[in-house]
Structures are given as C-alpha cells and as structure tokens.
Design a protein around this motif. Structure first.
Motif, short mmCIF file in Angstrom:
data_model
loop_
_atom_site.label_atom_id
_atom_site.label_comp_id
_atom_site.label_asym_id
_atom_site.label_seq_id
_atom_site.Cartn_x
_atom_site.Cartn_y
_atom_site.Cartn_z
N GLN A 162 35.85 -45.24 62.64
CA GLN A 162 37.36 -45.34 62.83
C GLN A 162 37.40 -46.16 64.09
N PHE A 191 32.83 -37.69 56.67
CA PHE A 191 33.80 -38.76 56.64
C PHE A 191 35.21 -38.06 56.41
N LYS A 192 35.35 -36.99 55.43
CA LYS A 192 36.66 -36.44 55.24
C LYS A 192 36.69 -35.02 55.83
N TYR A 238 20.99 -47.81 53.87
CA TYR A 238 22.12 -47.52 53.91
C TYR A 238 22.86 -48.63 55.16
N PHE A 240 31.08 -47.60 57.00
CA PHE A 240 32.67 -47.78 57.22
C PHE A 240 33.36 -47.59 56.12
N LYS A 241 32.99 -47.64 54.85
CA LYS A 241 33.67 -47.09 53.85
C LYS A 241 33.40 -45.75 53.56
N GLY A 242 32.60 -45.23 54.34
CA GLY A 242 32.36 -43.57 53.87
C GLY A 242 31.60 -43.21 52.58
N VAL A 243 30.60 -44.30 52.39
CA VAL A 243 29.90 -43.98 51.13
C VAL A 243 28.78 -42.64 51.08
N TRP A 288 22.49 -41.80 51.48
CA TRP A 288 23.36 -41.32 52.74
C TRP A 288 22.63 -39.92 53.09
N GLU A 346 28.30 -51.54 56.07
CA GLU A 346 29.67 -51.56 55.54
C GLU A 346 29.63 -50.39 54.86
N ASP A 347 28.52 -49.55 54.29
CA ASP A 347 28.72 -48.45 53.51
C ASP A 347 29.09 -47.36 54.49
#
Ligand SMILES: CC(C)=CCC/C(C)=C/CC/C(C)=C/CC/C(C)=C/[C@@H]1[C@@H](COP(=O)(O)OP(=O)(O)O)[C@]1(C)CC/C=C(\C)CC/C=C(\C)CCC=C(C)C
Ligand code: ATP
Ligand code: MN
Length: 310
Positions: A200, A285-286, A216, A222-225, A230, A219-220
């Motif tokens: 973030q 990420f979450k 990986y 930053f999108k939290g894939v 992963w 961008e992945d």
C-alpha cells in the motif's frame, strides 16, 4: 513522545535515570508485545538495558516508518547520527537518552551496530525494491541483525558455554553470527507479515528475483493475487526465514544462562507468526498474522525447557 530529532544541544533538567527507564519500559510495552514479554523474563539490569536499546531502535525506525516519515531526509538521519555520537560520549540530549547513557556505562556496547542501523534506514529513504536476496540480506542485517549485536553485549556469554560437561570450559565463544541470524530471521518474518501494508506504500521487500522465479509479477502483488504461484513463493520465503531461525538457535547455549529463556521465548513467539501466515493460507493482504496472547503464554514453558536442555 517519539518525535523527530532536534539538532544536538545539551539539555538541562533532564529526568532521573529511574524515570527514564520507566519511560523506556512503557514505550517497549506499547510497541511490541513480543519483545516486552521476552524482556519480562530477564534479570532487572539487563531488562532495563534492552528497553533503552529498544527505544533507540524504535525511534530510529519511526524516522522512516512513522507518521513523520515524509519529513525525513538524509539530513534528518545525519542529525540523528550526531545525536547518537553525543549519547555515546555520555551526553544525553533528552529524557529517553538518559536511560541509554546509563546502559552504555554498564555494558560493553559498541557504536557500530547503531550506525549500521541508521545506514539501514537510509536505504529505506531511497529504495523501495530489492533485486536479489543478497541485497535484501544487507538491509536485514542493518535494520535487525544489528539489534542482535546490541542485545548480545547486554546479555553476555556464559563461561561454560554449555550444560554438558564435555563441552564446558570451552573458550568464551561470542555468538555474533547467530545473533545477527536471529535479527535477519525476525526481519524476514516481519516482511512476510507486512507484505500487504508495504504494498500500500508502494514498497516491495520480497526480492524481485524470487517474484520472477515463481512467475508472480509486481502487479499481481499490488492487486493482492493469491494463487498457487503466490503460495509457492511464500512457502519459499517462509523456509528461508526458518533457516535463519535454525542458524540462530545454535548460538543460544553460548549466552549467559539468565537470558536463554527470554531469547528462546522471543525467537519462538516471533517465529510463530510464520505458522499463522500458513494457517491463514498465505493471505497477508487482508489478514494481519499475529500470535494471540493466550498462545504466546503456551510457548513460554516450551522455551524454558529448550533453554535448559539445548
Ligand atoms: C528479548 C530481547 C533480548 C529482545 C531484543 C529487543 C530489541 C532491542 C528490539 C529492537 C527492535 C526494533 C524496534 C528494531 C528497529 C528495526 C525494526 C522495526 C526491526 C524489526 C523488529 C520487529 O519489531 P515489531 O514487530 O515491533 O515491528 P513493527 O513495527 O510492529 O512492524 C524486527 C523484526 C527486528 C528485531 C530484531 C531482534 C529483536 C534481534 C533479536 C536478536 C537477539 C536478541 C540476539 C540473541 C542472541 C543469539 C545468539 C541468538
Ligand atoms: N502508539 C503507537 N503509535 C504508532 N504505532 C503503534 C503504536 N503502538 C503500536 N504501534 C504499531 O501498531 C502495530 C500493531 O502492533 P502489532 O500487531 O505488531 O503488535 P505488537 O504489540 O507490535 O506485537 P508484536 O511484538 O508481536 O509484533 C505495530 O506495527 C506497532 O508498531
Ligand atoms: Mn509489532
């Protein structure tokens, strides 16, 4: 309380040594449950010294990581290094320094790891990516391995080196590499726990060569894939951190007996974050991975046993 450094000017009317240590205790307790719990298991003089060191490290970290970080420049860090020189020459500039000056009089602590940590914070000013693990390792040494060296000077080594008779009376081995390894292991753990938070802020501490290896992309990230790529990448990083924990464990039997339990405790508690990341299915990420207090308590007797027998 943790404001930016002011230009060095000797202050009058500073607080008493006891009051200064009390401030350091409060700050350590507020900022880090893990390390505070570890220090609670130490004898009073060492415990206070670790609080004073903790506060200096925390203040240094806050310069680049805290709410005022946007105002921190190379000049700020230079002022902080000048401030450090004053403290090492026995001149406290503020209340918190009073505790560190006292600690420096009691324990044979060198200035180099403190300077190295400031160099680590300088890296944070101009870098937000690491190409290789070697580059990241240097950063980890500077911001965390240095804590191991500072702590070692307080903890001290045990004359016997080991509980077993055939290994006693060995030379006083100072486990510096192992202390650095614990700092690196902790920092790698910290990085894995904070991947989402760092992203973030546009920061990636995972080596880019590892992202590539697992196909990986940034961008992945930053999108939290969260997918198989992963999870494989995270398994690889977790295994690397555990490798450094194992390295560090070998050093603990050389430390002064009165501090083996606290060090084992801090090690196990912090390493426990890796298990939580796994239990969270690598979602950093979450979810913020943390070891609940009740579980922390369960680690303590195991750490005590290890301190006796390993
Ligand atoms: C029990 C004991 C002796 C603990 C040492 C406590 C101490 C002095 C800690 C200072 C920590 C600090 C504020 C460092 C600044 C840079 C930084 C933030 C590093 C990260 C710490 C994580 O802290 P936290 O979770 O609060 O961070 P957040 O802001 O919440 O994200 C680090 C991950 C590094 C900490 C590194 C250590 C504590 C090194 C420990 C090594 C030893 C005690 C050496 C033991 C000796 C042998 C031989 C194994
Ligand atoms: N007063 C504060 N101001 C700003 N940040 C704080 C303050 N107190 C705690 N924090 C930060 O809030 C976050 C939440 O703490 P965290 O979940 O890491 O628990 P902790 O007390 O640091 O325990 P641990 O040592 O296990 O990491 C940490 O990053 C900590 O540095
Ligand atoms: Mn924390």
């Amino acid at each position: 309380m943790l404001q930016l450094p002011k230009p060095p000017q000797p202050q009058k009317n500073l607080t008493s040594v006891d009051e200064a240590y009390e401030l350091c205790r409060q700050i350590t307790a507020k900022y880090s449950k893990t390390f505070y719990l570890g220090t609670a298991l130490m004898p009073p003089e060492k415990r206070q010294a670790i609080w004073a060191i903790y506060v200096w490290c925390r203040r240094t970290d806050e310069l680049v990581d805290g709410p005022q970080a946007q105002f921190t420049t190379l000049e700020t860090l230079q002022e902080w290094e000048d401030h450090l020189e004053m403290v090492f020459s026995g001149h406290p500039l503020d209340d918190l320094d009073v505790a560190l000056v006292d600690t420096l009089e009691r324990f044979p602590i060198k200035i180099d790891p403190f300077r190295d940590m400031i160099a680590g914070q300088r890296m944070d000013l101009y870098r937000s990516r690491y190409e290789t693990f070697e580059e990241l390792k240097l950063y980890c040494y500077r911001v965390a391995g240095t804590v191991g060296l500072m702590s070692n000077a307080v903890i001290g080594v045990d004359g016997d080196g080991s509980r077993v008779p055939w290994r006693s009376h060995r030379d006083h081995y100072i486990p510096e590499e192992e202390a650095i390894a614990l700092g690196i292991a902790n920092q790698l753990t910290n990085i894995l726990r904070d991947v989402g938070e760092d992203a973030q802020r546009g920061r990636i501490y995972l080596p880019l060569e590892d992202l590539e290896r697992f196909n990986y992309s940034q961008e992945d990230l930053f999108k939290g894939v969260i997918d198989d790529r992963w999870r494989e990448l995270m398994r690889f990083q977790i295994e690397r951190a555990r490798h450094y924990y194992r390295e560090s464990e070998r050093g603990i039997c050389h430390l002064c007996r009165d501090s083996r339990w606290p060090v084992w405790s801090a090690l196990m508690l912090y390493q426990g974050i890796l298990d939580v990341i796994e239990a969270n299915n690598y979602d950093v990420f979450k979810k913020r991975a943390f070891v609940p207090t009740a579980k922390k308590m369960l680690y303590l007797p195991v750490a005590w046993l290890r301190a006796q027998v390993l």
